[in-house]
Design a protein around this motif. Structure first.
Motif, mmCIF file in Angstrom:
data_model
loop_
_atom_site.group_PDB
_atom_site.id
_atom_site.type_symbol
_atom_site.label_atom_id
_atom_site.label_comp_id
_atom_site.label_asym_id
_atom_site.label_seq_id
_atom_site.Cartn_x
_atom_site.Cartn_y
_atom_site.Cartn_z
ATOM 1 N N MET A 129 46.420 40.600 64.037
ATOM 2 C CA MET A 129 46.480 39.150 64.225
ATOM 3 C C MET A 129 47.704 38.588 63.510
ATOM 4 S SD MET A 129 43.624 36.242 63.362
ATOM 5 C CE MET A 129 43.725 34.628 64.150
ATOM 6 N N THR B 18 49.288 35.447 62.329
ATOM 7 C CA THR B 18 48.911 34.071 62.045
ATOM 8 C C THR B 18 50.143 33.204 61.838
ATOM 9 O OG1 THR B 18 46.863 34.812 61.002
ATOM 10 C CG2 THR B 18 47.573 32.556 60.545
ATOM 11 N N THR C 176 41.804 43.624 63.527
ATOM 12 C CA THR C 176 41.080 42.357 63.480
ATOM 13 C C THR C 176 40.342 42.145 64.796
ATOM 14 O OG1 THR C 176 42.786 41.433 62.045
ATOM 15 C CG2 THR C 176 41.304 39.876 63.109
ATOM 16 N N LEU D 198 39.153 39.987 67.637
ATOM 17 C CA LEU D 198 39.655 38.719 68.170
ATOM 18 C C LEU D 198 39.014 38.393 69.505
ATOM 19 C CD1 LEU D 198 43.501 39.163 67.527
ATOM 20 C CD2 LEU D 198 41.825 38.027 66.062
ATOM 21 N N ASP E 207 44.646 31.250 65.386
ATOM 22 C CA ASP E 207 46.042 31.066 65.751
ATOM 23 C C ASP E 207 46.118 30.333 67.079
ATOM 24 O OD1 ASP E 207 45.555 32.902 67.767
ATOM 25 O OD2 ASP E 207 46.575 34.555 66.793
ATOM 26 N N SER F 209 44.056 32.980 69.717
ATOM 27 C CA SER F 209 42.863 33.760 69.395
ATOM 28 C C SER F 209 42.167 33.230 68.152
ATOM 29 C CB SER F 209 43.228 35.231 69.179
ATOM 30 O OG SER F 209 43.921 35.748 70.296
ATOM 31 N N GLU G 252 39.668 34.827 64.985
ATOM 32 C CA GLU G 252 39.140 36.022 64.331
ATOM 33 C C GLU G 252 37.623 35.902 64.181
ATOM 34 O OE1 GLU G 252 39.783 38.514 60.150
ATOM 35 O OE2 GLU G 252 40.350 36.404 60.298
#
Length: 499
Positions: free
Chosen positions: A110, A112, A330, A332, A367, A370, A372
């Motif tokens: 991920m 961010t 992660t 997602l 973000d 997506s 988490e």
């Protein structure tokens, strides 16, 4: 039918073009489905349930607590219950008409990005304040306005000071006496008073005192402050002017409290400005301030950018994106898949065969695309990304918001109950048992098969039992261990009384 259900069906009818949407919870009644329904009617019911209370179950026909006839439930109706309360089934043509789209849960890195705004400032590390070392009067000023460009060694102002005159005279006396120690001390004093090396050399050669001393810029830059005019009286406590450099600038920005855990010095930052669209500057976080703004609940951070072409000017407004360090592996889901109500975050899980259920999830970072998922989903799950609000509104009416799959249900449980009858020849026993939370069973009366290890002769009506039941491969329920509550030991495993 409740008003909530009526409203939901009305929405479905509008989207699904009429009568087809009435089959949202069951297959449409085509001739093939009618035939299947007739076949279902010939099958043995699993149990009977109250029409208004799904938790009121019995193993034979009768009346509910509200006086309504119990409804039989067949094997094909049980599919939704495999996933716990709140699972709903949607006909295939309704899924198509609603435009239901799904997306798999992904496990990936991920990246961010924290978007915020900031203001360009001078780099205060290179800011120089100019103060006189003596009292005196400004005779001439060579720089006139704030923002003026200055070069290193450029004359700034001329000062008359009796202390500077005395310091020169002391140096001349030392030279006249040819006393090395005095010469060294007098010269050091002139240097301390910021007399230029050129003037000291000239004084040593010409042996003539200069009344008005000129002072020069210690570095190149722009005049950030100017606090004097010609003729002004000054002293060491007064800052005459400040010189700042623009080849590197600061940008002060603020991030929301929820993002502060991701912020640290050294992170890469990108910046754009309205006055130069399409151009991007790359920098880094130089410093993270130690306190939060109590009113705005934001954290101030200082960013550093190179400014070789001097395009960045103090007080410019900037859009800033901080690139936080990504985390590997992660879980997602698409941003649009999460239903955020303020008190609860949930997604609609696609269970297969047209079945769906709303489940609660714990979310982490967000973000642009997506979200988490910290808890509530597995990496092989599929979630609904469109039309999920319609499905959620029906599922959430009685959903426990917990995911339940066949793999997660225990294969065996311990139950307490009372024996109603024993069918020795068939090796079966009829028991009224207490609720079984692990299998989502309410209190009810039902038949159980007995394992070969159980001695049927020890069982009789009226006994209170503590027994273990396991699911068989054929879908039945078999008692494997029995502890008779009013006896000292069990026929098969006497030490299970601790369960």
């Amino acid at each position: 039918m409740s008003s909530h259900t009526k409203t939901f069906i009305t929405l479905i009818v509008g989207v699904a073009l009429g009568a087809g949407a009435l089959s949202f919870f069951q297959p449409s009644m085509s001739p093939e489905n009618n035939s299947e329904a007739m076949q279902s009617a010939e099958k043995e019911p699993l149990y009977w349930v109250a029409p208004m209370d799904a938790n009121y179950r019995r193993d034979k026909p009768g009346k509910s607590a509200m006086g309504m006839d119990l409804v039989p439930v067949y094997a094909e109706d049980e599919s939704s219950d495999d996933f716990g309360p709140g699972a709903v089934k949607v006909a295939p043509h309704v899924i198509n008409n609603l435009g239901v789209r799904t997306a798999p849960v992904e496990v990936k890195r991920m990246h961010t990005e924290i978007s915020t705004v900031g203001y360009v400032k001078y780099n205060e590390d290179s800011l120089v304040h100019i103060n006189p070392r003596v009292d005196g009067w400004v005779e001439k000023l060579f720089v006139k306005a704030v923002g003026s460009t200055v070069e290193k060694g450029q004359p700034l102002y001329t000062l008359y000071s009796p202390q500077l005159v005395n310091a020169q005279e002391e140096f001349l006396i030392a030279l006249k006496r040819n006393n090395t120690a005095l010469i060294k001390a007098a010269k050091a004093r002139l240097e301390t008073l910021q007399i230029s090396p050129n003037l000291i050399n000239s004084l040593e050669k010409k042996r003539t005192v200069t009344k008005n001393i000129t002072f020069y810029a210690p570095q190149s830059g722009v005049l950030q402050a100017l606090n004097i005019r010609e003729g002004a009286y000054v002293n060491p406590a007064k800052t005459l002017m400040s010189i700042a450099q623009l080849n590197q600038v600061w940008v002060e920005a603020e991030v929301f409290e929820r993002d502060t855990a991701l912020i640290k010095a050294g992170l890469t930052v990108s910046m754009t400005l309205d006055y130069l669209p399409g151009k991007e500057w790359m920098g880094e976080i130089d410093y993270v301030y130690p306190t939060l703004n109590a009113k705005s609940r934001t954290l101030r951070v200082r960013l550093r950018f190179d400014n070789k072409n001097l395009e960045l000017k103090p007080n410019m407004f900037a859009q800033v994106v901080i690139h936080a360090n990504g985390v590997e592996n992660t879980l997602l889901v698409p941003k649009e898949a999460v239903i955020r109500t303020g008190k609860q975050n949930r997604v609609v899980l696609a269970l297969g065969d047209g079945q769906f259920k709303s489940i609660e999830v714990m979310i982490g970072r967000v973000d642009q695309e997506s979200i988490e998922i910290l808890n509530g989903l597995n990496d092989d799950d599929v979630v609904v990304t469109s039309a999920q609000f319609l499905i959620d509104s029906e599922s959430s009416k009685n959903s426990d918001f917990k995911r339940m799959t066949h793999e997660e249900m225990p294969t065996s449980v311990w139950i307490q109950g009372e024996v109603n009858s024993v069918m020795k020849d068939a090796r079966m026993i009829n028991i009224t048992h207490r609720p079984v939370e692990a299998w989502n069973w309410p209190e009810m009366t039902m038949n159980f098969d007995l394992a070969d290890s159980i001695n049927v002769d020890t069982l009789q009506a009226g006994q209170s039992l503590h027994f273990e039941v396991r699911k068989t491969d054929e879908g039945g329920n078999e008692i494997t261990v029995i502890h008779i509550m009013d006896q000292a030991e069990s026929e098969s495993e006497p030490d299970h009384s601790s369960h």
